[in-house]
Design a protein around this motif. Structure first.
Motif, mmCIF file in Angstrom:
data_model
loop_
_atom_site.group_PDB
_atom_site.id
_atom_site.type_symbol
_atom_site.label_atom_id
_atom_site.label_comp_id
_atom_site.label_asym_id
_atom_site.label_seq_id
_atom_site.Cartn_x
_atom_site.Cartn_y
_atom_site.Cartn_z
ATOM 1 N N GLY A 116 0.855 -1.187 0.000
ATOM 2 C CA GLY A 116 0.000 0.000 0.000
ATOM 3 C C GLY A 116 0.892 1.238 0.000
ATOM 4 N N GLY A 117 2.085 1.054 -0.538
ATOM 5 C CA GLY A 117 3.127 2.093 -0.489
ATOM 6 C C GLY A 117 2.875 3.308 -1.359
ATOM 7 N N GLY A 165 1.132 5.291 3.047
ATOM 8 C CA GLY A 165 2.220 4.528 2.428
ATOM 9 C C GLY A 165 3.260 5.411 1.764
ATOM 10 N N ASN A 172 0.114 -7.054 -6.036
ATOM 11 C CA ASN A 172 -1.317 -7.062 -5.715
ATOM 12 C C ASN A 172 -1.572 -8.062 -4.589
ATOM 13 O OD1 ASN A 172 -4.152 -7.485 -5.703
ATOM 14 N ND2 ASN A 172 -4.247 -6.616 -7.770
ATOM 15 N N SER A 173 -1.971 -7.554 -3.429
ATOM 16 C CA SER A 173 -2.146 -8.430 -2.265
ATOM 17 C C SER A 173 -3.438 -9.237 -2.357
ATOM 18 C CB SER A 173 -2.114 -7.605 -0.969
ATOM 19 O OG SER A 173 -3.140 -6.640 -0.976
ATOM 20 N N ILE A 174 -4.294 -8.938 -3.303
ATOM 21 C CA ILE A 174 -5.520 -9.729 -3.486
ATOM 22 C C ILE A 174 -5.253 -10.938 -4.382
ATOM 23 C CG2 ILE A 174 -7.879 -9.682 -4.447
ATOM 24 C CD1 ILE A 174 -7.527 -8.290 -1.696
ATOM 25 N N VAL A 199 -0.184 -1.116 4.884
ATOM 26 C CA VAL A 199 -0.982 0.126 4.933
ATOM 27 C C VAL A 199 -1.931 0.161 3.726
ATOM 28 C CG1 VAL A 199 0.510 1.564 6.372
ATOM 29 C CG2 VAL A 199 1.001 1.374 3.931
ATOM 30 N N ASN A 230 -5.632 -0.317 1.826
ATOM 31 C CA ASN A 230 -7.030 -0.055 2.182
ATOM 32 C C ASN A 230 -7.904 -0.628 1.078
ATOM 33 O OD1 ASN A 230 -9.116 0.726 3.771
ATOM 34 N ND2 ASN A 230 -8.636 2.910 3.748
ATOM 35 N N PHE A 286 -11.686 -8.119 1.172
ATOM 36 C CA PHE A 286 -10.415 -7.451 0.892
ATOM 37 C C PHE A 286 -9.412 -7.698 2.025
ATOM 38 C CE2 PHE A 286 -7.264 -4.170 1.271
ATOM 39 C CZ PHE A 286 -6.806 -4.019 -0.024
ATOM 40 N N LEU A 317 -1.431 -1.521 10.070
ATOM 41 C CA LEU A 317 -2.040 -0.271 10.540
ATOM 42 C C LEU A 317 -3.540 -0.483 10.703
ATOM 43 C CD1 LEU A 317 -1.822 2.729 11.271
ATOM 44 C CD2 LEU A 317 -2.024 3.268 8.837
ATOM 45 N N SER A 318 -4.029 -0.264 11.926
ATOM 46 C CA SER A 318 -5.454 -0.419 12.196
ATOM 47 C C SER A 318 -5.981 0.873 12.847
ATOM 48 C CB SER A 318 -5.666 -1.664 13.072
ATOM 49 O OG SER A 318 -7.033 -1.965 13.162
ATOM 50 N N VAL A 319 -7.128 0.779 13.473
ATOM 51 C CA VAL A 319 -7.812 1.997 13.932
ATOM 52 C C VAL A 319 -8.128 1.896 15.429
ATOM 53 C CG1 VAL A 319 -9.745 3.560 13.487
ATOM 54 C CG2 VAL A 319 -8.939 2.046 11.652
ATOM 55 N N PHE A 321 -16.841 -2.279 8.044
ATOM 56 C CA PHE A 321 -15.445 -1.879 7.846
ATOM 57 C C PHE A 321 -14.608 -2.288 9.055
ATOM 58 C CE2 PHE A 321 -11.832 0.948 8.227
ATOM 59 C CZ PHE A 321 -11.283 0.888 6.955
ATOM 60 N N ALA A 323 -4.247 3.599 14.954
ATOM 61 C CA ALA A 323 -4.176 5.065 14.897
ATOM 62 C C ALA A 323 -5.569 5.666 15.043
ATOM 63 C CB ALA A 323 -3.574 5.507 13.560
ATOM 64 N N THR A 324 -5.626 6.892 15.556
ATOM 65 C CA THR A 324 -6.901 7.620 15.555
ATOM 66 C C THR A 324 -7.156 8.159 14.136
ATOM 67 O OG1 THR A 324 -5.758 9.630 16.230
ATOM 68 C CG2 THR A 324 -6.725 8.270 18.003
ATOM 69 N N PHE A 348 -7.272 10.305 10.862
ATOM 70 C CA PHE A 348 -6.290 11.240 10.300
ATOM 71 C C PHE A 348 -6.965 12.596 10.092
ATOM 72 C CE2 PHE A 348 -5.022 7.271 7.615
ATOM 73 C CZ PHE A 348 -4.559 6.629 8.747
HETATM 74 N N1 LIG Z 1 -8.640 7.186 7.528
HETATM 75 C C1 LIG Z 1 -8.311 7.186 8.795
HETATM 76 O O1 LIG Z 1 -8.584 8.158 9.533
HETATM 77 C C2 LIG Z 1 -7.611 5.973 9.386
HETATM 78 C C3 LIG Z 1 -7.326 5.948 10.755
HETATM 79 C C4 LIG Z 1 -6.616 4.868 11.276
HETATM 80 C C5 LIG Z 1 -6.191 3.832 10.445
HETATM 81 N N2 LIG Z 1 -6.500 3.867 9.103
HETATM 82 C C6 LIG Z 1 -6.029 2.749 8.255
HETATM 83 O O2 LIG Z 1 -4.891 3.177 7.529
HETATM 84 C C7 LIG Z 1 -4.706 2.320 6.393
HETATM 85 C C8 LIG Z 1 -4.163 3.127 5.236
HETATM 86 O O3 LIG Z 1 -5.044 4.189 4.942
HETATM 87 P P1 LIG Z 1 -4.734 5.238 3.764
HETATM 88 O O4 LIG Z 1 -5.678 6.370 3.969
HETATM 89 O O5 LIG Z 1 -3.262 5.504 3.649
HETATM 90 O O6 LIG Z 1 -5.223 4.399 2.494
HETATM 91 P P2 LIG Z 1 -5.173 4.835 0.940
HETATM 92 O O7 LIG Z 1 -4.642 6.218 0.754
HETATM 93 O O8 LIG Z 1 -6.511 4.500 0.381
HETATM 94 O O9 LIG Z 1 -4.071 3.843 0.326
HETATM 95 C C9 LIG Z 1 -4.332 2.482 0.207
HETATM 96 C C10 LIG Z 1 -3.157 1.807 -0.449
HETATM 97 O O10 LIG Z 1 -3.487 0.408 -0.616
HETATM 98 C C11 LIG Z 1 -3.173 0.062 -1.959
HETATM 99 N N3 LIG Z 1 -3.946 -1.084 -2.403
HETATM 100 C C12 LIG Z 1 -5.280 -1.175 -2.673
HETATM 101 N N4 LIG Z 1 -5.565 -2.396 -3.145
HETATM 102 C C13 LIG Z 1 -4.407 -3.109 -3.152
HETATM 103 C C14 LIG Z 1 -4.053 -4.419 -3.533
HETATM 104 N N5 LIG Z 1 -4.969 -5.283 -3.998
HETATM 105 N N6 LIG Z 1 -2.758 -4.792 -3.436
HETATM 106 C C15 LIG Z 1 -1.814 -3.949 -2.962
HETATM 107 N N7 LIG Z 1 -2.092 -2.677 -2.580
HETATM 108 C C16 LIG Z 1 -3.375 -2.271 -2.685
HETATM 109 C C17 LIG Z 1 -3.485 1.307 -2.746
HETATM 110 O O11 LIG Z 1 -2.942 1.232 -4.052
HETATM 111 P P3 LIG Z 1 -3.705 2.012 -5.272
HETATM 112 O O12 LIG Z 1 -3.568 3.464 -4.940
HETATM 113 O O13 LIG Z 1 -3.003 1.573 -6.470
HETATM 114 O O14 LIG Z 1 -5.134 1.552 -5.205
HETATM 115 C C18 LIG Z 1 -2.817 2.347 -1.857
HETATM 116 O O15 LIG Z 1 -1.430 2.327 -2.047
HETATM 117 C C19 LIG Z 1 -6.072 1.650 6.162
HETATM 118 O O16 LIG Z 1 -5.984 0.270 6.413
HETATM 119 C C20 LIG Z 1 -7.002 2.308 7.176
HETATM 120 O O17 LIG Z 1 -7.918 1.384 7.719
HETATM 121 C C21 LIG Z 1 -7.186 4.899 8.582
#
Ligand SMILES: NC(=O)c1ccc[n+]([C@@H]2O[C@H](COP(=O)([O-])OP(=O)(O)OC[C@H]3O[C@@H](n4cnc5c(N)ncnc54)[C@H](OP(=O)(O)O)[C@@H]3O)[C@@H](O)[C@H]2O)c1
Length: 263
Positions: free
Chosen positions: A7-8, A13, A37-39, A57, A59, A71, A94-96, A107, A130-131, A133
């Protein structure tokens, strides 16, 4: 040390990859765009070859109940399977914060399933909860909008900057696995309705935030402390007001307004 960020290319990431590279680590940014692709499992074996640490990381593209569960279960299983085969010594997920208190939502049931798989695997691990963002505050508003009104409960929330999430993960990545859960959060607590009001005002978004104790957060009934971390949480340094000033300034033709400014 080779570190693979799965998810870099995402919000956290991409910041994490940059921080680790700046520290001189060998880092692979793994995502569909880089052939991993992790899927499907495609590219995971190659990316993880010789890696000491993997950091999840990712999503889910869909937050619909069945899709999000599929997923996180599939993605996590693949990462752990290929990670174990490659001899990874530390897997970080990374979780919540509050995941176990938010299970009314599909979710969060999926995030808990992800955590349980990590705990059951043979790879030493650290789960980082994490709380919310700062970058996610606008999405909270969008999810609670009806017409021009955003209804939110005045519960406590302790959000943090994505940059501070990435810094915390980078620190944990170069340390030893905790084989448990670490909580991270922001430096200040807010009331959820007030936080979203400040965010919308700064963005000159005309929506009105209504404080409603019966309103739901992300469709979930929450109470006063559902969203806040434990007292031993590691806290980021960035303050919401400073982040708002900076991020609003980056949007073209958009100055910063503060609550109370006349328009
Ligand atoms: N939002 C919040 O406030 C919050 C709070 C605490 C924890 N979190 C957790 O933090 C984590 C990361 O969040 P984020 O906002 O950084 O997510 P994000 O911006 O949506 O990024 C997700 C990453 O996962 C990749 N991805 C999706 N499908 C994939 C696959 N099949 N194989 C490999 N990589 C894949 C994406 O690649 P593409 O861009 O190519 O799709 C992207 O690099 C999540 O698990 C979320 O639950 C979020």
């Amino acid at each position: 040390m080779k570190i693979v960020v799965i998810g870099g290319t995402g919000l956290i990431g991409s910041k994490l990859v940059k921080k680790l590279r700046d520290e001189g680590q060998e880092v692979v940014a793994a995502a569909p765009a880089t052939g991993v692709n992790s899927i499907t499992g495609e590219g995971l074996a190659g990316a993880l070859k010789g890696a000491s640490v993997s950091i999840d990381v990712t999503n889910s593209p869909s937050w619909e109940d069945t899709a999000v569960m599929k997923f996180f279960e599939t993605s996590t299983r693949h990462q752990l399977k290929y990670g174990a085969a490659a001899g990874v010594k530390h897997h970080i997920a990374l979780s919540v914060v509050g995941t176990d208190r938010l299970l009314e939502s599909g979710f969060f049931r999926a995030k808990l399933a992800q955590e349980d798989l990590v705990k059951a695997s043979s790879i030493p691990y650290s789960i980082v909860r994490a709380t919310q963002f700062f970058e996610f505050v606008k999405s909270i508003a969008d999810l609670s909008t009806e017409g021009n009104k955003v209804r939110l409960p005045p519960v406590l929330i302790q959000p943090m900057a994505a940059d501070d999430v990435a810094s915390a993960l980078a620190g944990i990545a170069i340390g030893s696995p905790v084989n448990g859960t670490v909580e991270i959060g922001g430096p200040e607590q807010f009331r959820l309705d007030e936080l979203v009001r400040r965010d919308l005002v700064a963005r000159k978004d005309p929506r009105e935030v209504i404080s409603d104790p019966h309103a739901r957060y992300y469709g979930i009934e929450v109470s006063e402390r559902t969203l806040v971390p434990n007292d031993d949480a590691r806290l980021g340094e960035t303050r919401f007001e400073d982040w708002l000033t900076q991020s609003a300034a980056q949007i073209p033709n958009q100055g910063v307004r503060r609550v109370g400014d006349s328009s």
